[in-house]
Design a protein around this motif. Structure first.
Motif, short mmCIF file in Angstrom:
data_model
loop_
_atom_site.label_atom_id
_atom_site.label_comp_id
_atom_site.label_asym_id
_atom_site.label_seq_id
_atom_site.Cartn_x
_atom_site.Cartn_y
_atom_site.Cartn_z
N UNK A 165 45.75 36.16 84.20
CA UNK A 165 45.36 35.78 85.56
C UNK A 165 44.67 34.43 85.56
N UNK A 166 43.79 34.21 84.60
CA UNK A 166 43.10 32.92 84.50
C UNK A 166 44.08 31.78 84.26
N UNK A 167 45.05 32.01 83.36
CA UNK A 167 46.02 30.95 83.07
C UNK A 167 46.91 30.67 84.29
N UNK A 168 47.29 31.72 85.00
CA UNK A 168 48.07 31.52 86.22
C UNK A 168 47.25 30.76 87.25
N UNK A 169 45.97 31.09 87.35
CA UNK A 169 45.10 30.35 88.26
C UNK A 169 45.00 28.88 87.91
N UNK A 170 44.93 28.58 86.60
CA UNK A 170 44.89 27.18 86.17
C UNK A 170 46.16 26.44 86.61
N UNK A 171 47.30 27.10 86.50
CA UNK A 171 48.56 26.46 86.90
C UNK A 171 48.61 26.24 88.41
N UNK A 350 55.22 31.83 81.56
CA UNK A 350 54.38 30.71 81.12
C UNK A 350 52.93 31.14 81.01
N UNK A 351 52.42 31.86 82.03
CA UNK A 351 51.03 32.33 81.99
C UNK A 351 50.81 33.28 80.82
N UNK A 352 51.80 34.13 80.53
CA UNK A 352 51.67 35.07 79.42
C UNK A 352 51.57 34.32 78.09
N UNK A 353 52.39 33.30 77.90
CA UNK A 353 52.33 32.53 76.66
C UNK A 353 50.99 31.82 76.52
N UNK A 354 50.49 31.28 77.60
CA UNK A 354 49.21 30.56 77.54
C UNK A 354 48.04 31.52 77.32
N UNK A 355 48.22 32.81 77.68
CA UNK A 355 47.15 33.79 77.49
C UNK A 355 47.01 34.23 76.04
N UNK A 356 48.06 34.12 75.22
CA UNK A 356 48.10 34.49 73.80
C UNK A 356 47.77 35.97 73.61
N UNK A 357 48.81 36.78 73.63
CA UNK A 357 48.65 38.23 73.46
C UNK A 357 48.33 38.55 71.99
N UNK A 358 47.31 39.35 71.76
CA UNK A 358 46.80 39.61 70.42
C UNK A 358 47.88 40.17 69.48
N UNK A 388 40.60 27.26 75.38
CA UNK A 388 41.12 26.69 76.63
C UNK A 388 42.34 25.83 76.37
N UNK A 389 43.14 25.66 77.43
CA UNK A 389 44.25 24.70 77.44
C UNK A 389 43.83 23.56 78.34
N UNK A 398 47.44 20.92 75.91
CA UNK A 398 47.01 21.13 74.53
C UNK A 398 46.04 22.29 74.43
N UNK A 399 46.17 23.06 73.36
CA UNK A 399 45.26 24.18 73.11
C UNK A 399 44.04 23.67 72.36
N UNK A 400 42.86 23.99 72.86
CA UNK A 400 41.60 23.64 72.22
C UNK A 400 40.98 24.92 71.66
N UNK A 401 40.92 25.01 70.35
CA UNK A 401 40.38 26.21 69.70
C UNK A 401 39.80 25.84 68.36
N UNK A 402 38.63 26.37 68.04
CA UNK A 402 38.00 26.18 66.75
C UNK A 402 38.08 27.50 65.98
N UNK A 403 38.75 27.46 64.85
CA UNK A 403 39.07 28.68 64.10
C UNK A 403 38.14 28.84 62.90
N UNK A 404 37.69 30.07 62.67
CA UNK A 404 36.81 30.36 61.54
C UNK A 404 37.59 30.80 60.31
N UNK A 405 38.89 30.90 60.41
CA UNK A 405 39.69 31.36 59.27
C UNK A 405 41.02 30.62 59.25
N UNK A 406 41.49 30.31 58.05
CA UNK A 406 42.75 29.57 57.91
C UNK A 406 43.92 30.32 58.53
#
Length: 523
Positions: A165-171, A350-358, A388-389, A398-406
């Motif tokens: 829903x958040x990603x759809x709202x962004x679009x 598109x919104x589903x892809x941007x949401x990144x399903x676990x 965030x995108x 672009x996806x902005x994410x800081x990862x704690x694991x390789x």
């Protein structure tokens, strides 16, 4: 036991484990960091609480732990970070909210549906919005019942519908923000309800198959048809290797991670099953009084949610999409309701892809469970919620994410590549089609340039891990097969003979070496 109470107990137990690993500190030391008195600290650590602890109290406990560890020269555990506990508290708060009693304050999907940005661009919203809000509350109750059955599932994605829903709202408020882009009431209803139904369907499909005993990974003496099918799946080459890993709990540095690996395997099996989705997941029981609207929503939603796991090539395939460009429904409201199914469907994809399903992330994640330095699923869930995108000039997004694991970084890089392919497919389908013109406003490409390692917990000036400039990839499973399988030895007895000969040569070498050293000592 209430599953959310169990979550609270696990949270407290994990906090206490960190406390013990750091010394433990003196209970009264928490107060000097702005925390509670020692009696309340003890209550939190022992799990004798019924509400989610305040973030300031948890932060004070963390500060006391870190200070004590430094004073005693101890290495703090990996989860001794504020961001980690902030994410755990956020997940716990959402879970408690989701499992509260139904009502205006206890049903978050009611508000999610009522405040969706699509209503600002919708005709007839006065008629459609209250009906959709009621349907959303009903779907939330269904999801909650399924989640209760799946208590203990480490891969249950509690915030997926919220993220979609958040990603759809962004679009809608970004690239698609234009007075020229309007949605009909049925179209808006589909946009609001599809993410909710998708999360319900995932949970209910898994709950309907819980009888196979997801984390019992070895063959059972008496297995029914479903359990037998699950065991055949677990016997696959990739799956059996993960199953074997869960049994290595006696090996130093290996936890086994039976629950985490078992639930992941179960979800993969559920997604791969060819049987129709259980009837409990059908949307036909939506509490909408008007039969024409209920029928249109039910049938269209059922087809829309099936789009979410189509490949980029599948999205280009008209038969596999199974959606029409435009269909008109005359009997829902006095005004004719036009529904651009393909437009709505591709927006939702598109919104589903941007949401990144676990559970849709690459297997890289599960490959790094049950080993030294494993992926922390709690931290991963917090990352999916917080990343965030952002719009990028020329490229698109672009996806902005800081990862704690390789492994998390690698999985997100792969997901962004797939998202990029999906955006390309959406653009290809929309080109030269008047009804799909709004889709050409979507980002043309997706970039992973800003998916980076998080700062190191002990030194924020350097990353938690180093990403090699050149990535060399091999199929580890295939390498093992080449070294150990019949590709090297056509006859398995030859492999045993080779091992025996190597061992014999080693013994002879050792014997000769001892004789030589003894001869030197005699002289």
């Amino acid at each position: 036991m209430d599953p959310t109470h169990a979550d609270l107990e696990r949270f407290c137990a994990e906090l206490k484990a960190m406390w013990e690993a750091c010394g433990p500190p003196v209970l009264t030391s928490v107060e000097k960091y702005g925390g509670p008195k020692k009696s309340q600290v003890s209550t939190i650590l022992n799990g004798d609480i019924t509400t989610v602890p305040d973030i300031d109290n948890v932060a004070a406990i963390l500060k006391a732990c870190l200070a004590n560890a430094r004073a005693k020269g101890l290495e703090p555990p990996a989860n001794a970070e504020f961001d980690y506990w902030k994410g755990r508290l956020g997940s716990l708060t959402r879970a408690r909210s989701n499992h509260s009693e139904p009502g205006p304050a206890g049903n978050p999907w009611r508000d999610l549906a009522g405040t969706h940005p699509v209503w600002e661009s919708t005709t007839d919203r006065e008629f459609f919005r209250p009906r959709v809000v009621k349907a959303a509350a009903h779907l939330f109750d269904r999801r909650r019942r399924a989640a209760t059955v799946l208590a203990g599932d480490d891969w249950l994605d509690e915030t997926l519908a919220q993220r979609m829903t958040d990603r759809m709202g962004d679009l809608l408020t970004g690239r698609l923000a234009s007075p020229a882009i309007r949605f009909g009431g049925v179209e808006a209803s589909l946009i609001v309800l599809a993410p909710l139904l998708h999360q319900v369907r995932v949970a209910e499909s898994a709950a309907a198959l819980i009888g196979v005993r997801p984390i019992e990974l070895r063959p059972s003496a008496s297995a029914g048809p479903l359990r037998s099918d699950y065991e055949r799946f677990l016997a696959g080459s990739e799956q059996s290797r993960l199953v074997a890993r869960t049994e290595l709990t006696g090996v130093p540095g290996r936890t086994g991670a039976k629950n985490e690996i078992g639930w992941w395997l179960f979800h993969q099996w559920v997604m791969r099953r060819q049987d129709p989705v259980p009837t409990a997941t059908a949307p036909h029981d939506l509490p909408i009084a008007e039969e024409p609207l209920r029928t249109v929503l039910a049938g269209t939603l059922d087809r829309l949610v099936k789009l979410f796991h189509l490949s980029p090539d599948g999205l280009r395939n008209k038969e596999r999409r199974n959606l029409v460009h435009k269909v008109s429904h005359p009997s829902i409201t006095p005004a004719l309701q036009d529904v651009r199914e393909l437009l709505v469907g591709l927006l939702l994809v598109t919104a589903h892809k941007l949401a990144v399903e676990l559970t849709a992330l690459p297997s890289t994640i599960v490959e790094h469970l049950g080993i030294p330095n494993p992926v922390d699923l709690g931290r991963l869930r917090a990352l999916l919620t917080g990343m965030t995108w952002q719009p990028l000039e020329v490229i698109g997004i672009g996806l902005y994410a800081q990862c704690h694991h390789e492994a998390v970084l690698e999985a997100l890089l792969a997901h962004v590549r797939q998202t990029d392919a999906v955006l390309g497919s959406v653009r290809d389908v929309a080109t030269d089609r008047v009804h799909l013109e709004p889709l050409l406003r979507l980002p043309p490409r997706a970039s992973a340039d800003f998916v980076t390692p998080a700062p190191h917990p002990d030194n924020h000036t350097r990353p938690a891990f180093v990403v090699p400039v050149t990535r060399f990839r091999i199929d580890e499973t295939r390498v093992r097969e080449l070294l150990m399988g019949e590709q090297l030895y056509s006859d398995r007895s030859l492999a045993i003979r080779e091992l025996y000969q190597n061992a014999l040569d080693a013994c002879r070498y050792k014997q000769a070496r001892h004789r030589y050293r003894a001869a030197l000592e005699d002289t």
